[in-house]
Design a protein around this motif. Structure first.
Motif, PDB file in Angstrom:
ATOM      1  N   LYS A 394      34.706   8.794   4.316  1.00 17.20           N
ATOM      2  CA  LYS A 394      35.554   8.711   3.118  1.00 17.20           C
ATOM      3  C   LYS A 394      35.398   9.919   2.204  1.00 17.20           C
ATOM      4  O   LYS A 394      36.309  10.284   1.482  1.00 17.20           O
ATOM      5  N   GLU A 395      34.224  10.529   2.230  1.00 16.29           N
ATOM      6  CA  GLU A 395      33.981  11.695   1.385  1.00 16.29           C
ATOM      7  C   GLU A 395      34.007  12.982   2.206  1.00 16.29           C
ATOM      8  O   GLU A 395      33.339  13.968   1.876  1.00 16.29           O
ATOM      9  N   GLU A 397      32.673  13.636   4.938  1.00 13.91           N
ATOM     10  CA  GLU A 397      31.437  13.984   5.628  1.00 13.91           C
ATOM     11  C   GLU A 397      31.590  13.694   7.126  1.00 13.91           C
ATOM     12  O   GLU A 397      32.365  12.827   7.531  1.00 13.91           O
TER      13      GLU A 397
END
Length: 604
Positions: A394-395, A397
């Motif tokens: 989600k970020e 990563e």
């Protein structure tokens, strides 16, 4: 519904005895004549299943007990074939959880039990192989209860009945003090504990296609459970996908129920039946086969995505076309597409101008079984090193597949295993003594670190250790991991290997082939005992002259060469290497056969 029915699936870790128990159930239900010769592991019908002693494909059967039809689904126990298990549990109204009396719950036990509990099924627990000398039934029952609790089982599911059994000997008891006679306690428990299928006879016919196979006589056969209504031969039906899109219209040209290992034709099927149908050409797994007046699809269990892939290309070695007849990219492509349509745990994509194909699966074994099946069908192809499939979080990563690794090892080898797993970025989550000088260690480790670890593990434990893996989750990328430490020995010539040359090259490393084996330039013939690749000439014979030697020639004594299975070879190769697969041979090779081209490409 014309007969009382119970639908059950048997789930367990690999080699805990599911298929053998089903054999005994079929024999004791009167399915065979008293004097009839019956093979062992009847449900393992495929050649690879018989050879390896594992179940690869889920298969339904049925027996009749006290005038009640018991439909039984045999499921795979290996994590790589978990996609089969997830689908077939949707056909069952109850499950038998089989656990080895010595090994106890294993990684795949946790995986399949978790799926069953989420579906609201109430398992019966059978502690199998209770006649083992190292059995520990009381501890295993406690471990099973702890596993139910850790998987958030509800109160009904926690109140599971327990039986102790020997599937091979054909008996089970609820108390180990009882007489060891037959499997009647298990058959009676199934009838009492498993609910009848929920009947919806008022609505129109609808079934969820769960399994797909191909019959040379019938064509495409879809197996599933009738969720509502009933159907007769030649009824008009349609197939719709999970989004209600029409796939095709057709007729039920053939209807079958399962009896023993056979499909038996019937004229009519009823709600709750597990059936096989023929007559549809496009419908596939997870599609709803239904009356033409039905417009809402049945829900299907989502399948966990693949975690690993290999790239398959045409065989372009100097020996291409010698063994197989199916060698072109077109026939390979068609075969792989057909596999991806029938096996929902396999994904297919094209790359490199339709000359190479990426196949995704659950692990090395599943991908290896597909490639082994293809080579037996006459295909020739080259296979890349397996690589894991990453995700983006989600970020933004990078996430990679993490596996839960359970290792059973003698205490003397535990420190070596711990050191090796630490180097592979494995995180130890549990370590406990399992008695008699053995330890059970559980790690969470990246899937990519475990590619090729099996061979290293057997060397570390001198063949005594047992390792089991199951997908755990996607987690943060753990950084670089060291690969194979040793380089390879590469043939510099094309021809037949000579014993004299192999003898003189033995101190360079471990050989992968014996004398008289045909080799070509760029083919990998062994493992170097240093970290660099080395070109060698395995064709070089002894020079002859007319001068007699002072002593008799020394006998050429060769160290036995190392043999590897297809999966071991896939895991062994590095990114600049390939595995050549033909019906009669498996060869390791460099991606670029010419040494000058290899040097040039290594600088790119």
């Amino acid at each position: 519904m014309n007969q009382e029915i119970r639908n059950i699936a048997i789930i367990a870790h690999v080699d805990h005895g599911k298929t053998t128990l089903i054999d005994s159930m079929m024999k004791q239900s009167g399915l065979f004549r008293d004097n009839q010769q019956v093979d062992e592991r009847l449900m393992d019908s495929g050649d690879l299943e018989k050879e390896r002693g594992i179940t690869i494909l889920a298969k339904p059967t049925s027996i009749t007990w006290n005038n009640i039809r018991i439909n039984i689904i045999d499921t795979p126990g290996h994590a790589d074939f978990g996609g089969e298990v997830e689908r077939v549990l949707g056909m069952a109204d109850g499950v038998i959880l089989l656990v080895d009396s010595a090994e106890g719950p294993m990684p795949q036990t946790k995986f399949v039990l978790g799926k069953a509990l989420k579906l609201g099924l109430k398992p019966m627990v059978v502690i199998n192989k209770i006649d083992r000398a190292d059995k520990r039934p009381d501890e295993v029952v406690n471990e099973v209860f702890d596993l139910f609790v850790s998987l958030d089982a509800n109160d009904d599911q926690l109140d599971f009945p327990i039986l102790y059994a020997s599937g091979r000997s054909g008996w089970c008891v609820s108390d180990l003090k009882d007489d060891l006679v037959d499997l009647k306690p298990l058959l009676s428990l199934i009838i009492d504990h498993v609910p009848e299928p929920k009947v919806d006879e008022e609505n129109n016919f609808a079934m969820l296609a769960t399994l797909l196979d191909y019959d040379s006589y019938l064509g495409r056969c879809l197996t599933g459970k009738v969720i509502s209504g009933n159907a007769k031969i030649n009824d008009p039906v349609k197939a719709i996908d999970l989004n209600s899109n029409l796939i095709e219209n057709g007729r039920l040209t053939k209807l079958f129920k399962f009896e023993g290992t056979k499909k038996v034709p019937v004229d009519e099927v009823f709600c709750g039946d597990i059936i096989c149908i023929a007559g549809l050409t496009k419908a596939s797994v997870s599609d709803t086969i239904c009356n033409t007046n039905v417009f809402t699809p049945l829900k299907s269990t989502p399948i966990d995505p693949p975690t690993m892939s290999v790239t398959i290309t045409v065989n372009d070695s100097p020996f291409a076309g010698r063994d197989g007849k199916k060698v072109t990219s077109t026939v390979i492509r068609d075969r792989l597409i057909a596999e991806s349509e029938t096996n929902v745990a396999i994904t297919f994509s094209e790359a490199g101008g339709k000359e190479s194909f990426e196949i995704g699966g659950r692990g090395e074994l599943q991908l290896g079984v597909l490639i082994e099946t293809m080579r037996r069908e006459g295909f020739e192809l080259t296979v890349s090193r397996p690589k894991v499939l990453y995700k983006i979080g989600k970020e933004n990563e990078k996430l990679e597949p993490i596996e839960e690794v359970t290792i059973d090892v003698d205490d003397e080898f535990s420190s070596a295993v711990l050191d090796n797993m630490n180097r592979r970025k494995g995180e130890m989550v549990d370590m406990r003594s399992s008695g008699e000088g053995k330890a059970r260690i559980i790690f969470h480790a990246p899937s990519r670190a475990l590619i090729g670890f099996q061979n290293r593990f057997l060397t570390l434990t001198k063949g005594t250790g047992v390792i089991n893996r199951v997908f755990h989750k996607y987690g943060p990328y753990k950084g670089d991991i060291e690969g194979r430490r040793n380089g390879v020995l590469v043939s510099t010539e094309t021809g037949s290997a000579v014993a004299y040359a192999l003898f003189n090259l033995q101190d360079r490393g471990v050989m992968f082939l014996g004398p008289q084996t045909e080799v070509y330039e760029g083919m990998i013939v062994g493992e170097h005992n240093r970290d660099n690749d080395l070109g060698i000439n395995v064709l070089k014979g002894k020079k002859h002259s007319n001068v007699r030697s002072s002593g008799a020639d020394e006998a050429v004594v060769l160290v036995p060469h190392q043999k590897m299975s297809l999966e071991q070879m896939m895991a062994y190769i590095e990114d600049d290497e390939l595995l050549e697969v033909t019906p009669n041979n498996l060869r390791l090779r460099k991606k670029y056969l010419d040494p000058n081209e290899r040097k040039k490409m290594s600088k790119v």
